[in-house]
Design a protein around this motif. Structure first.
Motif, mmCIF file in Angstrom:
data_model
loop_
_atom_site.group_PDB
_atom_site.id
_atom_site.type_symbol
_atom_site.label_atom_id
_atom_site.label_comp_id
_atom_site.label_asym_id
_atom_site.label_seq_id
_atom_site.Cartn_x
_atom_site.Cartn_y
_atom_site.Cartn_z
ATOM 1 N N GLN A 174 3.981 -5.262 -3.557
ATOM 2 C CA GLN A 174 4.044 -3.969 -2.868
ATOM 3 C C GLN A 174 5.451 -3.382 -2.883
ATOM 4 O O GLN A 174 5.617 -2.181 -2.697
ATOM 5 N N GLY A 187 7.383 -0.609 1.520
ATOM 6 C CA GLY A 187 6.095 -1.272 1.354
ATOM 7 C C GLY A 187 4.938 -0.540 1.994
ATOM 8 O O GLY A 187 3.775 -0.765 1.645
ATOM 9 N N ARG A 188 5.248 0.344 2.928
ATOM 10 C CA ARG A 188 4.182 1.096 3.602
ATOM 11 C C ARG A 188 3.754 2.327 2.811
ATOM 12 O O ARG A 188 2.779 2.988 3.152
ATOM 13 N N ARG A 189 4.529 2.671 1.767
ATOM 14 C CA ARG A 189 4.223 3.876 0.998
ATOM 15 C C ARG A 189 3.275 3.562 -0.144
ATOM 16 O O ARG A 189 3.490 2.620 -0.887
ATOM 17 N N ARG A 190 2.236 4.367 -0.273
ATOM 18 C CA ARG A 190 1.315 4.223 -1.399
ATOM 19 C C ARG A 190 1.834 5.059 -2.548
ATOM 20 O O ARG A 190 2.196 6.221 -2.373
ATOM 21 N N LYS A 207 10.328 -3.009 4.276
ATOM 22 C CA LYS A 207 9.081 -2.685 4.992
ATOM 23 C C LYS A 207 8.759 -1.194 4.905
ATOM 24 O O LYS A 207 7.595 -0.812 4.762
ATOM 25 N N ALA A 208 9.795 -0.372 4.998
ATOM 26 C CA ALA A 208 9.565 1.077 4.894
ATOM 27 C C ALA A 208 8.987 1.441 3.538
ATOM 28 O O ALA A 208 8.053 2.251 3.436
ATOM 29 N N GLN A 259 14.189 -3.971 6.991
ATOM 30 C CA GLN A 259 13.628 -2.671 7.366
ATOM 31 C C GLN A 259 13.392 -1.791 6.149
ATOM 32 O O GLN A 259 12.359 -1.109 6.059
ATOM 33 N N ASP A 281 6.557 -10.188 8.573
ATOM 34 C CA ASP A 281 5.799 -9.104 7.940
ATOM 35 C C ASP A 281 6.050 -9.006 6.438
ATOM 36 O O ASP A 281 5.509 -8.120 5.771
ATOM 37 N N ILE A 309 3.858 -7.849 3.651
ATOM 38 C CA ILE A 309 4.133 -7.023 2.479
ATOM 39 C C ILE A 309 4.635 -7.925 1.357
ATOM 40 O O ILE A 309 5.584 -8.699 1.531
#
Length: 372
Positions: free
Chosen positions: A50, A130-133, A127-128, A124, A27, A3
């Protein structure tokens, strides 16, 4: 590839420290750093990270202004770093209003007592997010109009979009049809993304909302007074930071104080609050589980409990106790969550009867409560 993260801070020491922590995680990848808000806006467009970590106080352009510009031009998940002070709380809430999705204390010792735990938590959170669009901003909805002085207290609130997620084409739910069940209490638990979600819901509730409301938002002690005050100024209902001995009243929302636990006990017509430090080994202060569990013993089946956006699974075990007592459990749907953790935990456990989009949540609550 991990990310991609842009680190923004005017302190070279803090930029280096955050960058080192980020790159320790395989990651995650730091693709650039910026020394002020103006540079952050420029690099956000050029590098397309991101996730952005953002300081608030910076020269040339402050972090709040930078958040607004980034959200308007190149919407990106932003994690704010804030001081745990009254002014820091107000500034962080302004940043969330401008479109930032999450925040952490700038002093790592305020994140966790153990340095390694603080590092893992920061990784964490990034990363949380970064996973959201994210999508282009939507026009913010205004608070309900009212002739009362209270409903007009909206000074200091940004006119920028309240949410960077356009859920118009993502909504997986419609308004819930009223079940006809009678209630005496509304509970709402949330974490990451909660401040904006709570504001969106509570500003739609009328002054004569028929039940007391207990709010449990994961938030530091320095922030909850400012957050309660802000909500109180925006909403037609009364919103206050909870105190021990508060007698619950309809049309009033009680925000659990940061660093403490809020419990419901018998007393008065609608129940009474007990606020205490709680166990030192609790992961969350306040904890959704603790408030939900106490309500299961006092209000039981007369409770409507809602679990909103947030990391982790806080609220699941409390919801389980409420469900066993006959309460109704709802969860925010995945599409409208900043982080689909807490609602997912409740839904996956088979405890929630509805998954509802944020845009529909307030109207669904009103219908179910007999106000719709």
């Amino acid at each position: 590839m991990g990310i991609k993260v842009l680190v923004v801070d005017d302190s070279s020491f803090f930029r280096r420290r955050v960058s080192e922590i980020v790159t320790k995680d395989p990651d995650l990848e730091v693709i650039g750093t910026a020394v002020n808000g103006a540079e952050a806006v420029k690099l956000a467009a050029e590098l397309k990270p991101q996730v952005i970590t953002m300081d608030i106080e910076m020269p040339v352009m402050d972090g709040i202004t930078a958040v607004r510009e980034i959200m308007a031009k190149t919407p990106t998940p932003i994690l704010m770093f804030s001081s745990l002070t009254h002014d820091g709380a107000k500034a962080t809430l302004d940043a969330l209003e401008a479109g930032a999705l999450d925040f952490l204390p700038k002093r790592f010792e305020d994140i966790a007592t153990n340095k390694d735990d603080a590092i893992v938590l920061l990784q964490q959170r990034i990363k949380a997010l970064g996973r959201r669009r994210l999508y282009k901003p939507i026009a913010r909805s205004s608070a309900p109009s009212s002739s009362s002085t209270k409903a007009k207290l909206t000074t200091g609130v940004s006119s920028s979009p309240r949410s960077v997620r356009d859920t118009t084409n993502l909504r997986g739910s419609a308004l819930v049809r009223a079940s006809g069940k009678k209630y005496k209490l509304l509970l709402i638990g949330t974490s990451t993304g909660g401040p904006v979600a709570l504001q969106k819901i509570l500003t739609k509730l009328p002054a004569n909302y028929p039940h007391p409301i207990l709010l449990i938002q994961h938030m530091p002690a320095a922030f909850t007074p400012a957050f309660a005050s802000r909500l109180n100024g925006l909403c037609q209902i009364e919103v206050k930071e909870a105190q021990s001995g508060d007698q619950l009243k309809p049309g009033t929302a009680y925000l659990a104080p940061g660093g403490m636990q809020m419990m419901l006990e018998r007393g008065g017509a609608h129940g009474r609050l007990k606020v205490l430090a709680g166990s030192a080994d609790m992961n969350y202060k306040p904890s959704v589980d603790i408030t939900f569990a106490s309500a299961s013993k006092i209000a039981g089946r007369d409770t409507l409990a809602v679990v909103l956006t947030g990391m982790g699974a806080d609220g699941r075990e409390g919801a389980r106790m409420l469900k066993s007592a006959g309460a109704t459990i709802w969860a925010q749907d995945e599409a409208s969550c900043v982080v689909y953790g807490m609602p997912q935990a409740v839904t996956a456990a088979g405890l929630s009867t509805q998954s509802i989009g944020l845009e529909d949540m307030a109207d669904s609550i009103l219908r179910e409560s007999g106000n719709g």
